[in-house]
Write a protein that holds these residues in place. Structure first.
Motif, short mmCIF file in Angstrom:
data_model
loop_
_atom_site.label_atom_id
_atom_site.label_comp_id
_atom_site.label_asym_id
_atom_site.label_seq_id
_atom_site.Cartn_x
_atom_site.Cartn_y
_atom_site.Cartn_z
N ASP A 65 27.66 40.44 -38.91
CA ASP A 65 26.33 40.30 -38.31
C ASP A 65 25.36 41.38 -38.80
OD1 ASP A 65 27.13 38.10 -36.92
OD2 ASP A 65 27.70 39.21 -35.12
N THR B 11 24.18 39.75 -42.03
CA THR B 11 23.43 38.49 -41.97
C THR B 11 22.15 38.59 -41.13
OG1 THR B 11 24.76 37.77 -40.09
CG2 THR B 11 25.48 37.05 -42.25
N ILE C 223 18.97 36.00 -41.90
CA ILE C 223 18.76 34.92 -40.93
C ILE C 223 17.39 35.06 -40.25
CG2 ILE C 223 19.54 33.95 -38.73
CD1 ILE C 223 22.41 34.54 -39.61
N PRO D 94 20.06 29.55 -43.20
CA PRO D 94 21.00 28.98 -42.23
C PRO D 94 22.20 29.92 -42.06
CG PRO D 94 20.50 27.39 -43.98
CD PRO D 94 19.90 28.69 -44.38
N ARG D 95 22.73 29.97 -40.81
CA ARG D 95 23.81 30.92 -40.51
C ARG D 95 24.98 30.80 -41.48
NH1 ARG D 95 25.00 34.12 -36.37
NH2 ARG D 95 22.99 33.61 -35.46
N LYS D 96 25.38 29.54 -41.76
CA LYS D 96 26.54 29.32 -42.65
C LYS D 96 26.32 29.94 -44.02
CE LYS D 96 30.33 27.57 -41.65
NZ LYS D 96 30.30 27.23 -40.25
N ALA D 97 25.15 29.65 -44.58
CA ALA D 97 24.84 30.17 -45.93
C ALA D 97 24.80 31.69 -45.92
CB ALA D 97 23.50 29.60 -46.39
N GLN E 124 26.40 33.66 -43.97
CA GLN E 124 27.75 34.21 -43.83
C GLN E 124 28.51 34.13 -45.15
OE1 GLN E 124 29.31 32.11 -40.42
NE2 GLN E 124 28.46 33.61 -39.00
N GLN E 125 28.30 33.02 -45.88
CA GLN E 125 28.97 32.91 -47.18
C GLN E 125 28.49 33.99 -48.13
OE1 GLN E 125 28.20 28.87 -48.14
NE2 GLN E 125 29.93 28.09 -46.95
N GLN E 126 27.16 34.22 -48.10
CA GLN E 126 26.59 35.27 -48.95
C GLN E 126 27.18 36.63 -48.55
OE1 GLN E 126 22.90 36.77 -47.89
NE2 GLN E 126 22.13 37.10 -49.96
#
Lengths: 257, 221
Positions: free
Chosen positions: A105, A108, A112, A118-121, A123-125
């Protein structure tokens, strides 16, 4: 010579009656690695903090990534500075990770909130960045459980998540135990090799000599001299540079002995 | 002399009613106090904004410098003289809420200022605007530090709420007085009431301690 990414002219700043920066002129071109050295209290950190508007300058002009920060001694409004700061990463001596957020967090939060990622992207980054700094196993950890070196590597990943064009490092290894310095310097070395534009305030002379394109010596609020590391370290032109390097050398010998 | 609790015991329905009224009044004024305290605490963070800072400081000085009872009487007995008649409940809740808001604002300000400067600097360096940095980074950390002093403030509020019995509100204290006027058992009644207040304050303490423990777990600060 490409267009400069950091342009500073006539920068002045004082704390009370004490002038900490005296008419600094300086430019950095993209992908340059600039290491700023000099005695404590010489204005190195203040100079760095003026570049992203953390300090209020009193005179001169500063332009970073095309955004004006100070124009003829006038600070730009906060809303403009916020845009600039999103493009300039900063790493602090005291890490300043957000202790109430997990490592994930921490990284991100800004993408964000500011980029609407987007949260998913995001987190992947973040995961990719954590792999890069060698901490993929710490995603769910809270900063309080990490070592100093790990904290600083997370802090670097957090700054990189905003895909900055310039990275500012304010004594990134000064509060680390000696055996943890190497892992942070390695991450910075990798970044430099990828072509990141970096301004680094540090006391790590070996690192400066190896990675810097330009070494800047600052003392008493002015730039004493600047040049390629081989020139600064082996043939300094200014007496103040020589005396600074000698004191440093004496201290290192004393530490070793 | 022998204690005789039978009279108090027989009036348990009015004690229950009084307790519920006390809880209601306290909870409502707590909400008023927390909202007000947060706003005023934030307002007093930046002295550069003179008007907001000045207004907040005037509020703090007036409310902290005068007795709560006087403030409650001003709301209830004073305002009708300028043509503003508020129901007793509203006077009690506003009076208590505005009073505790002053103290909560200082708790909020102190907790925010106790967060290391580097936290705000790191948040701003990422590009977060001041308000977003405050909301996402500073306040969540400050909140944990607010809990112990807020606990004291909540407890003070519960106890102070007994004063609203003087505004004709049928709270725990007021019900007690009614029981005494029938049974003449002052000692037993006030002891029973004290016990109920003690119960309310103890439960509050326990709940807050629990919340703090959860928030501080897992290496979070």
């Amino acid at each position: 010579m490409s267009q400069p990414i950091v342009e500073v002219s006539g920068l002045r700043k004082s704390f009370g009656t004490h002038l900490v920066l005296k008419d600094i002129d300086f430019t950095v071109t993209p992908s340059q690695v600039v290491v700023i050295i000099g005695p404590s209290g010489g204005g190195k950190s203040t100079f760095l903090r003026c570049l992203n508007g953390l300090e209020t300058a009193e005179g001169g002009t500063v332009k970073v990534c095309g955004h004006p920060v100070v124009e003829d001694g006038r600070m730009m409004p906060e809303t403009m500075l916020d845009q600039l700061r999103a493009e300039v990463g900063m790493v602090f001596q005291s890490f300043n990770l957000f202790p109430h957020l997990t490592v994930l967090d921490n990284i991100t939060l800004a993408p964000i909130c500011l980029r609407g990622m987007p949260r998913k992207a995001a987190q992947q980054q973040a995961l990719r960045l954590l792999e890069k700094v060698g901490l993929a196993d710490k995603v769910r950890a809270y900063p309080g459980t990490l070592s100093g070196g790990q904290k600083q590597r997370v802090a670097i990943a957090r700054a990189l998540a905003m895909e900055p064009k310039v990275m500012l490092f304010d004594e990134p290894t000064s509060s680390l135990d000696p055996e943890l310095v190497g892992e942070v310097l390695q991450v910075m070395r990798d970044l430099a090799a990828e072509g990141m534009t970096m301004l680094i305030v540090t006391h790590e002379m070996g690192f400066a000599r190896e990675v810097a394109d330009v070494v800047v010596v600052m003392d008493q609020g002015s730039i004493v001299e600047a040049g390629p590391p081989c020139a600064i370290f082996t043939a300094p032109r200014q007496a103040r540079t020589r005396s600074f390097l000698q004191t440093l050398l004496a201290r290192q010998i004393a530490d070793a002995g | 002399m022998k204690l005789d609790f039978s009279g108090v015991w027989e009036s348990w329905p009015s004690l229950v009613h009084g307790t519920l009224v006390t809880i209601e009044i306290t909870a409502a004024s707590l909400v008023v106090g927390c909202v007000l305290g947060l706003l005023v605490g934030l307002g007093r963070l930046s002295p550069q904004r003179r008007v907001i800072y000045g207004l907040c400081t005037v509020y703090l000085t007036l409310v902290r410098g005068t007795p709560l009872l006087v403030q409650l009487f001003l709301w209830f007995f004073g305002l009708p003289h300028v043509g503003l008649i508020l129901p007793a409940y509203v006077c009690g809740i506003l009076g208590l809420g505005i009073y505790s808001g002053a103290y909560i604002s200082e708790i909020v300000r102190g907790a925010i200022q106790s967060i290391e400067r580097g936290q705000m600097e790191a948040a701003r360096s990422l590009g977060l605007p001041y308000r977003m940095a405050m909301r996402r980074v500073i306040l969540p950390q400050a909140f944990v530090r607010m809990i112990p002093p807020l606990g004291n403030e909540f407890i003070a509020l519960i106890k102070n709420s007994a004063l609203v019995s003087l505004l004709t509100i049928a709270d725990l204290m007021h019900e007690g007085d009614k029981i005494i006027s029938v049974t003449y058992r002052s000692l037993e009644t006030y002891l029973a009431i004290a016990l109920i207040y003690l119960l309310l304050t103890s439960v509050t303490t326990l709940v807050l301690r629990r919340i703090e423990k959860v928030l501080r777990s897992e290496g979070r600060v």
